[in-house]
Design an enzyme around this catalytic site. Structure first.
Site, PDB file in Angstrom:
ATOM      1  N   GLY A 308       1.042  -1.164  -0.110  1.00 61.69           N
ATOM      2  CA  GLY A 308       0.041  -0.108   0.124  1.00 61.69           C
ATOM      3  C   GLY A 308       0.938   1.269   0.139  1.00 61.69           C
ATOM      4  O   GLY A 308       2.033   1.425  -0.446  1.00 61.69           O
ATOM      5  N   SER A 309       0.454   2.361   0.706  1.00 60.09           N
ATOM      6  CA  SER A 309       0.920   3.487   0.719  1.00 60.09           C
ATOM      7  C   SER A 309       2.424   3.696   1.163  1.00 60.09           C
ATOM      8  O   SER A 309       3.124   4.705   1.058  1.00 60.09           O
ATOM      9  CB  SER A 309       0.001   4.737   1.201  1.00 60.09           C
ATOM     10  OG  SER A 309      -1.145   4.638   0.671  1.00 60.09           O
ATOM     11  N   SER A 310       2.610   2.898   2.260  1.00 57.87           N
ATOM     12  CA  SER A 310       4.175   2.747   2.667  1.00 57.87           C
ATOM     13  C   SER A 310       5.096   2.739   1.669  1.00 57.87           C
ATOM     14  O   SER A 310       6.347   3.091   2.043  1.00 57.87           O
ATOM     15  CB  SER A 310       4.291   1.424   3.557  1.00 57.87           C
ATOM     16  OG  SER A 310       4.230   0.161   2.770  1.00 57.87           O
ATOM     17  N   LYS A 312       4.925   4.606  -1.324  1.00 65.31           N
ATOM     18  CA  LYS A 312       4.540   5.787  -2.144  1.00 65.31           C
ATOM     19  C   LYS A 312       6.005   6.818  -2.281  1.00 65.31           C
ATOM     20  O   LYS A 312       6.013   7.287  -3.261  1.00 65.31           O
ATOM     21  CB  LYS A 312       3.503   6.634  -1.795  1.00 65.31           C
ATOM     22  CG  LYS A 312       2.288   5.884  -1.881  1.00 65.31           C
ATOM     23  CD  LYS A 312       1.042   6.638  -1.427  1.00 65.31           C
ATOM     24  CE  LYS A 312      -0.324   6.145  -1.957  1.00 65.31           C
ATOM     25  NZ  LYS A 312      -1.288   6.940  -1.504  1.00 65.31           N
TER      26      LYS A 312
END
Length: 586
Positions: A308-310, A312
């Site tokens: 996920g966003s970890s 980005k």
């Protein structure tokens, strides 16, 4: 009368004439038999002594020669400070010689055998059935019994039941480091974790001694002695103080959020040394009865999730490295959604225009997608490899997964877009920890290590130092006011981090179960530690990483920095992120 006497004299003379002939025949027969016996014995002696003497020598050696193994205990496993994580303790094994038991009638003493079965917790009938076959000479009754139990068995004095020395592995830290250290089997062979990986190193090679015994079993001569290889100790990079605290916090989080499992990794960003690697649920390695397999595996290296966003920040640093954007570039994310290759990419709401710091702070899918699509495809993919994803971490731990990443010759824009916000690939907790250690070290890629060594580890620069520092500063805004990870703050220290909440894939799409991740580095002014916390399938209304993983991260990072005596930095160095404002930051 005279006639009778004459007949008697004639009979006596006849007997005297035939007797010598009969005696002569028997004498010859006896002599011949005796000579044949002596000839046979002589022939047998010649055969044994001259023609085939090895058989007799072998039989004699079988009765008098013995080879004794010199037992060795496995080496110690310690943490970086010398605290013992695995030790060997002396125990005894109870064994029986069924032939001796039967020949001496030991089974008739039922009272002693019943006492033996009771103290060992075994069924009496099954115990007797194992030792009543006289064709067997060796049967284990029970392995690795305590010295006190062995003394009791010795006092029973059952003829044909004996004791022998052996050792058993004991793990002082119990469930805290169970999946990492692993365990040994009853024969002292490592079968999980560090115990298995370095089994030959820890076990060594036992020495041996060949001796001769007399008829009473006494040693009379040492014929040959062979020295073995001493077992060696292993010192891990783990700091057991940090390991214990991280495990305690992780266990509390699993119980509080009713999660399926959780993992945490703490890495020294300057060396790549793993200071802690914990998982929950765990197990007691000193008593593994009834332990299921899912508790034994080291989830931090075996289980892969979509991050996920970890991850980005990779899209941001890729665009900066390639030069498609500058530090002050502003990206228009309006209207909060867009079609990419026929599919939809959207944010939770319309963030409008965002600078690079705002993209990270708001965790904008629109922003990272536009950054990812601004660079060549292969350049973007290479950055994921450079940051330690899609490959093993270098720790060499057994069972480590390289993650899941489907290489393809052609990539659609939507696939690259989803890759930028952490979907379309799966990574482990340890891989994310390595990625953040690279960021913290200023762009230096090192393998993660578990064994303490004085040798210099290989280093590779995969990111410009100033870009790594700038991205860390941008990530600092995540834990400040307005960010998604404010609960990850550490009093006295500047923290750079990123939340990641991803849905778990199911057949045909994504389900309603989540993985919550918070990864970060501190202190920002002089990065020392990278910490990653992963909460798998938190149940209930609270499942976002900012509410689940972030508080655990804060406690682990705070405690670790204090244990390592890392000085605070928030009062001496001003935070660039705290004074940076985006058009929509407020």
């Amino acid at each position: 009368m005279s006639r009778i006497n004459t007949n008697k004299q004639r009979n006596n003379q006849a007997k005297q004439n035939v007797a010598p002939t009969a005696l002569h025949w028997r004498y010859l027969l006896v002599v011949c038999v005796i000579m044949l016996v002596f000839v046979g014995l002589s022939a047998r002696a010649v055969y044994i002594q001259v023609i085939d003497p090895d058989l007799l020598i072998q039989q004699g050696d079988n009765r008098t020669l013995r080879t004794q193994n010199m037992p060795v205990h496995r080496g110690l496993i310690t943490d970086r400070n010398g605290q013992k994580l695995a030790v060997s303790v002396p125990v005894r094994a109870i064994w029986a010689d069924p032939k001796t038991i039967v020949e001496n009638g030991s089974l008739n003493d039922k009272r002693r055998w019943q006492a033996l079965a009771d103290v060992l917790g075994q069924d009496y009938e099954k115990l007797i059935s194992r030792v009543k076959n006289p064709k067997k000479r060796f049967v284990y009754i029970q392995r690795q019994v305590s010295p006190a139990m062995a003394d009791y068995v010795d006092q029973l004095s059952i003829n044909g039941v004996y004791l022998r020395d052996e050792s058993r592995r004991y793990y002082p830290t119990g469930e805290v480091s169970a999946q990492l250290i692993g365990f040994t089997n009853v024969d002292d062979q490592g079968i999980e974790g560090i115990e298995k990986l370095y089994n030959a190193w820890l076990k060594g090679t036992p020495g041996s001694r060949k001796i001769r015994r007399d008829g009473k079993g006494r040693q009379v001569e040492i014929l040959e002695q062979k020295a073995g290889e001493e077992p060696k100790d292993i010192q891990l990079t783990i700091d057991q103080r940090i390991q214990a605290f991280a495990y305690k916090e992780l266990k509390k989080a699993v119980q509080y959020y009713k999660a399926t499992s959780a993992s945490a990794v703490v890495v020294d960003v300057q060396t790549g040394e793993i200071l802690a690697m914990v998982n929950n649920p765990s197990y007691n390695p000193n008593n593994r009865s009834g332990v299921s397999g899912h508790r034994i595996r080291n989830r931090a290296i075996t289980d892969a999730f979509e991050p996920g966003s970890s991850i980005k920040p990779i899209a941001v640093l890729s665009a900066l490295e390639f030069g498609s954007v500058e530090m002050d570039t502003v990206i228009d994310t309006s209207p909060g959604w867009m079609r990419v290759g026929g599919s939809m990419v959207r944010d939770s709401r319309n963030y409008g225009k965002l600078d690079l710091t705002g993209i990270i702070r708001k965790s904008s899918n629109m922003g990272t997608s536009k950054l990812a699509l601004s660079v060549p495809k292969q350049f973007l993919i290479d950055q994921y490899y450079n940051m330690g994803l899609m490959s093993d971490t270098g720790s060499n731990l057994i069972g480590e997964s390289s993650g899941i990443f489907h290489e393809r010759s052609r990539w659609s824009e939507f696939e690259l877009s989803t890759l930028s916000f952490g979907y379309g690939l799966s990574v482990t907790t340890a891989q994310i920890a390595r990625m953040y250690s690279i960021l913290g070290s200023g762009g230096i890629k090192r393998p993660l290590s578990m064994i303490k060594s004085d040798q210099k580890v290989p280093e590779e620069r995969v990111l410009s130092k100033h870009i790594a520092q700038e991205v860390l500063t941008m990530m600092e805004s995540v834990v400040n006011k307005g960010g998604s990870g404010t609960k990850a703050r550490v009093p006295g220290y500047r923290v750079a981090g990123k939340t990641g909440t991803s849905r778990k894939a199911v057949a045909g799409g994504y389900g309603e179960e989540y993985v919550s991740i918070f990864a970060g580095v501190a202190p920002v002014s002089d990065p020392q530690l990278a910490v990653v916390v992963l909460i798998n399938e938190p149940r209930g209304d609270v499942y976002y990483a900012g509410d689940t993983a972030a508080p655990v991260f804060s406690k682990i990072m705070s405690n670790s920095l204090q244990m390592l005596n890392v000085p605070p930095d928030d009062k001496t160095v001003s935070s660039l992120a705290s004074i940076t404002r985006t058009p929509n930051a407020g």
